[in-house]
Design an enzyme around this catalytic site. Sequence first.
Site, PDB file in Angstrom:
ATOM      1  N   LYS A  92       4.108 -15.056   3.079  1.00 34.10           N
ATOM      2  CA  LYS A  92       4.179 -15.870   1.859  1.00 34.10           C
ATOM      3  C   LYS A  92       5.668 -16.052   1.564  1.00 34.10           C
ATOM      4  CE  LYS A  92       2.159 -17.838  -1.725  1.00 34.10           C
ATOM      5  NZ  LYS A  92       1.398 -19.096  -1.590  1.00 34.10           N
ATOM      6  N   TYR A 106       0.821  -1.217   0.000  1.00 27.29           N
ATOM      7  CA  TYR A 106       0.000   0.000   0.000  1.00 27.29           C
ATOM      8  C   TYR A 106       0.855   1.267   0.000  1.00 27.29           C
ATOM      9  CZ  TYR A 106      -3.880  -3.061   1.282  1.00 27.29           C
ATOM     10  OH  TYR A 106      -4.820  -4.048   1.305  1.00 27.29           O
ATOM     11  N   ASP A 124      -5.392  -7.257   5.647  1.00 29.00           N
ATOM     12  CA  ASP A 124      -6.608  -6.640   5.128  1.00 29.00           C
ATOM     13  C   ASP A 124      -7.594  -7.731   4.705  1.00 29.00           C
ATOM     14  OD1 ASP A 124      -8.393  -4.839   4.109  1.00 29.00           O
ATOM     15  OD2 ASP A 124      -7.062  -3.986   2.604  1.00 29.00           O
ATOM     16  N   ASP A 161      -2.148 -18.367   2.079  1.00 28.91           N
ATOM     17  CA  ASP A 161      -3.185 -19.223   1.475  1.00 28.91           C
ATOM     18  C   ASP A 161      -3.668 -20.279   2.466  1.00 28.91           C
ATOM     19  OD1 ASP A 161      -0.529 -19.899   1.157  1.00 28.91           O
ATOM     20  OD2 ASP A 161      -0.789 -20.975  -0.732  1.00 28.91           O
ATOM     21  N   ASP A 218     -11.095  -9.368   6.990  1.00 28.95           N
ATOM     22  CA  ASP A 218     -12.455  -9.327   6.434  1.00 28.95           C
ATOM     23  C   ASP A 218     -13.037 -10.738   6.383  1.00 28.95           C
ATOM     24  OD1 ASP A 218     -12.633  -6.612   6.142  1.00 28.95           O
ATOM     25  OD2 ASP A 218     -13.328  -6.705   4.063  1.00 28.95           O
TER      26      ASP A 218
END
Length: 362
Positions: free
Chosen positions: A189, A142, A245, A221, A249
Amino acid sequence: MKKHIVVIAGDGIGQEVTAVGKQVLDAIAEKFGHEFTYDEALIGHAAIEATGHPLPEETVTKSKQSDAILFGAVGHPKYDNDPSAKVRPEQGLLGIRKALGLYANLRPIKLFDELLQASSIKPEFLKGADILFFRELTGDVYFGEKGRKDEGDTAYDTMIYSRYEVERIAVKAFEAAMTRRKKLCSVDKANVLESSRLWREVVQEVARRYPEVEVEHQFIDAAAMLLIKDPRRFDVVLTGNLFGDILTDEASQIAGSMGMLASASVGDTTGLYEPIHGSAHDITGKGVANPLASVLSAALMLDISFGMKAEAEAVVNAVDQVLKAGYRTRDIADAQTPTDRILGTEAMGRQILNHLSVQVTA
Ligand code: NAD
């Protein structure tokens, strides 16, 4: 205790739910003999309309001078459908996080028993789930270098982390794990991404300072899958900005509704407390938004920024009592909820205030 709070309600339902969060803070101040003073400030679409800028300098100044910030939401459909807009509401939120150095986003995911049915996960897998996410907030893709090349036909965003950024949030997450079930899962990751390899390296170093904490590393994942398969296996989850993020959610569905989840964004100075949901323009102005995420954000403020444990507990208990009494907003109601128990934003706020005064004076 005297505290000065800046209320930044923002856009859409941010205005409606933050009004309830503030009423709850007022009720707590009155009942526990504190003095809370308030200031208001603009952000997002509301700020663009008024000043042309999503984060006016005045908002940053007021925020820096406060003891804590009660935040609503930013966003407007006008920008969602116009990716080319250069001035955007969410720049306000990213900007204030950066300006205040709010590098750690804490999201507790704890299901109220009464809402077990509201989740899309089977209750037997869910009952007792209690997760505290630490999402890094001021780094990652970001904030890394971004741009276009090849005459605009190629775009890039750079995933970037520095050692100090990982270390400071890892320390906060390990400290929190020590006060909980002493388990920490770091999500990255690292099989593919160099920034994730640094992330893992630093988390492993910090882990050596907390030998009592049981640490595991999961790839994003696998973590996304395990969160749905067996949410109770997690205690503290530590992750970067982008993965956090998405994961948080996903985790919101464990709690049944976006309208129930609060978050705290903290660094080394003023903390910012906000619901995880956005400005929800599909329901703005209808008076049906669930205000409980804002109420629970106020509880987090009392606990984390002000160290008012009993006051925070009183707020959470009031929410619990109101749910036990069968009251619901539309988003957490089900087919069994009697229609006279389905409340709008303000009426739900009044129920919380009633329970708060009964509970605290009793
Ligand atoms: P959203 O969270 O606003 O809404 C998603 C869905 O959940 C909608 O159907 C909405 O009605 C429902 N919902 C959300 N909060 C609710 C509540 N308190 N009570 C009842 N129902 C609720 O996400 P979105 O629709 O993807 O985004 C809308 C706008 O909000 C966009 O402009 C987006 O950029 C912005 N946004 C802002 C934030 C933030 O300020 N932190 C976070 C996410 C999205």
